[in-house]
Design a protein around this motif. Structure first.
Motif: not given
Length: 636
Positions: A355-357, A392-403, A625-627, A366-368
């Motif tokens: 879930q991104l702020d 995102f990482r698949d083991t850590i919540e909201n661990q952003f990698i790149d976009e 939604t954003e989640l 807000t993300a969709r």
């Protein structure tokens, strides 16, 4: 006698084993034997060998912590025997002890003594006499009040932790019982609803019986009634008496005109009353009424009286109940069982949430999320609101990698045996974009497509099935889609470069009925099977179901889930379908015959399950939604 007891205690327990005199400044050895300080110092000096000496009572060897310690320093390092000192003070009648007797806690076993000890083995407050007589076992650990504060705090901390664990255990039990009670409440409500319906049926049956009884009684009342006959007869007789009185009165009249007037009315009145009398149709033979009851009805009533209405069974709640349903498989209707109780579904454990702020994004939007895949050891998601493909990482919540930023993106899928992914972009200019995931997300190629591609799924032969929405107008000018005006959907088979290989219109997905071709809402979600068949979730104006067809445009089967299907996905021989009303995931096996195998419940999930992705024992569900939620997938 008290003096003799004191002397015995002194000689037996308070005398030094070396000098045989009353202990002076007693030191407590590790073996729990007490020795005078001076005697202990002399013992260490005389018998110290290899930095060791032996207890004079049990010959236990005691080793010094350092070779540099002198005999006096070593003797001073042993703790003072507080118990022996207090006993000596008590026996000698120390004034301080008397003061404690007045202000302290009196011993229940020895009221003349004050309590100055606590036994950590028995958890009792005791006096010195109790300590000597009853608390000398190895399990007992008597400490003077002065020296037990730290140990008491430690024991209290241990007790606090134990109580806290018990509280948590109790709360867990309560929570589990609450869940059980909710299920029990649900079953109670279902039973009450059934009983209410049964009562309604019985009440309707009673009304019907009452109506039939009223009909019978009305027929009974329609038969000649004595009271009614009497009443009608009395009316006729009364009218005849009135005519008779008029005749009698006419005899005394003198006017011929008046006499003739009365005489002219008599025939009509006589004829009228004569007809009324004969209309009563009174027979000289007596009659009676009899009721012939329906034998079948009586037998049915007798049978129902002896039969119970129903039986309540207490059954384990972990068993999955199924009810019979039907599906069309290869143009044949087949019956099988389908789990329709999501409360008894298998509950999945939450694994990860993304879930991104919005405050962290540049435009504060807000993300969709509309699409997601698991690629390698990362999660790649489509943020349709901010036009971003994010990893995102698949083991850590909201661990952003790149976009990477791409206008109008909507859905994403893996490319077979390749590090690249394919992204649909049904924006103002529809495109199919190939992205590289090596090192960082980057665009390899993009192709402008004639149709607007939304959902996409990978076929086994390096081709892809895509859902396309288009306006019913034949104009190629792009217009904003208005679903209420009847936007049409179709499915295309394309290659990795976006070339259309096959085209399937929406008409063949639903068989026409007596009212004509069914109106189909825009197709929702799509997934592909290993044999090349395609499964799509469909909603018409009257029905919701999933349909499977092959690449020869032949419908293999349709399946009504008794719910509204949303996201569909295939993994490891099973089709996963999210049900909107039940907020659960139905799992169907396609190995051999089509059949449901289980239902999965997602805790704390209240979305619409617009899209599903299943892979690597994880289930991901998104609902625009954003989640993004991921759950651990149990064996089904």
């Amino acid at each position: 006698m008290q003096r003799r007891l004191a002397d015995n205690i002194t000689s037996d327990h308070l005398s030094c084993p070396i000098c045989r005199d009353t202990l002076k400044d007693p030191k407590l050895l590790p073996c729990d034997h007490s020795i005078c300080f001076e005697c202990l110092t002399q013992l260490i000096e005389s018998s110290r060998r290899f930095n060791k000496f032996s207890c004079p009572v049990d010959r236990r060897e005691i080793t010094a912590s350092s070779y540099t310690l002198s005999a006096e320093q070593w003797a001073s390092s042993f703790p003072t025997d507080e118990l022996s000192l207090l006993l000596l003070q008590t026996i000698s009648g120390d004034t301080k002890t008397e003061t404690k007797l007045k202000d302290g806690i009196l011993c229940s076993d020895h009221p003349q003594n004050g309590c100055d000890f606590f036994c950590f083995g028995c958890y009792k407050i005791i006096c010195s006499e109790c300590a000597v007589e009853n608390h000398r076992d190895t399990e007992c650990n008597c400490k003077n009040f002065k020296n037990c504060a730290d140990l008491a705090r430690e024991k209290l901390r241990d007790a606090y932790d134990e109580i806290e664990n018990l509280i948590i255990t109790g709360q867990d039990i309560v929570f589990k019982e609450i869940d059980k009670d909710q299920l029990l409440l649900q079953s109670r409500q279902q039973i009450r609803s059934t009983i209410k319906k049964l009562k309604t049926i019985v009440q309707d049956f009673e009304k019907m019986i009452n109506r039939k009884c009223v009909d019978i009684l009305s027929k009974v009342d329609s038969v000649t009634n004595v009271e009614e006959l009497k009443k009608r007869t009395e009316g006729i007789v009364k009218d005849l008496k009135r005519v008779r009185d008029e005749v009698e009165l006419s005899k005394s009249l003198t006017s011929t005109k008046d006499i003739l007037t009365v005489l002219s009315k008599i025939p009509e009145s006589l004829q009228k009353n004569t007809d009324l009398l004969y209309s009563l149709a009174v027979s000289d033979n007596p009659i009676e009424l009899k009721l012939e009851l329906n034998e079948k009805f009586l037998n049915l009533c007798e049978t129902l009286i002896d039969q119970p209405i129903g039986t309540v069974h207490v059954v384990p709640a972990d068993t999955i109940d199924f009810e019979d349903t039907e599906a069309t498989v290869c143009s044949k209707r087949i019956k099988f069982s389908s789990d329709v109780l999501p409360l008894r579904a298998l509950e999945l454990d939450p694994f990860l949430a993304i879930q991104l702020d919005p405050s962290e994004s540049e435009n504060k939007i807000t993300a969709r999320f509309t699409g997601v895949i698991i690629h390698g050891h990362s999660i790649i998601a489509i943020d349709n609101a901010n036009f971003k493909v994010q990893r995102f990482r698949d083991t850590i919540e909201n661990q952003f990698i790149d976009e990477v930023l791409i206008q109008g993106i909507y859905d994403i899928t893996n490319i077979h045996e390749n590090d690249d992914v394919l992204v649909t972009s049904p924006g103002k200019q529809s495109r199919l974009i190939r992205l590289s995931t090596y090192n960082s997300l980057s665009i390899i190629s993009e192709k402008v497509t004639e149709n607007a591609y939304f959902s996409i799924s990978q076929l086994p032969d390096c081709t892809f099935a895509v859902i396309s929405h288009s306006s019913p107008t034949s104009s190629k000018k792009r217009v904003n889609f208005d679903w209420s005006r009847g936007v049409t959907s179709h499915i295309d088979i394309i290659d990795v470069d976006g070339n259309v290989l096959k085209h399937f219109s929406e008409n063949f997905l639903c068989e026409p009925n007596e009212f004509g071709d069914p109106f189909i809402m825009p197709l929702k979600s799509i997934c592909c099977l290993p044999n090349g068949n395609i499964v799509v979730s469909i909603e018409t104006k009257t029905n919701s179901f999933i349909s499977c067809f092959n690449q020869n445009a032949r419908v293999k089967w349709t399946y009504d889930l008794n719910d509204t299907p949303e996201g569909v996905c295939f993994d490891d021989g099973k089709i996963y379908v999210f049900l909107r009303e039940s907020k659960a995931v139905r799992v169907l096996s396609v190995d051999g015959d089509l059949k449901p195998v289980s239902t999965l419940r997602l805790p704390n999930y209240f979305g619409d399950g617009y899209s599903l992705f299943v892979g690597r024992n994880l289930l991901s569900v998104i609902d625009r939604t954003e989640l993004i939620r991921l759950y651990k997938l149990q064996s089904c």
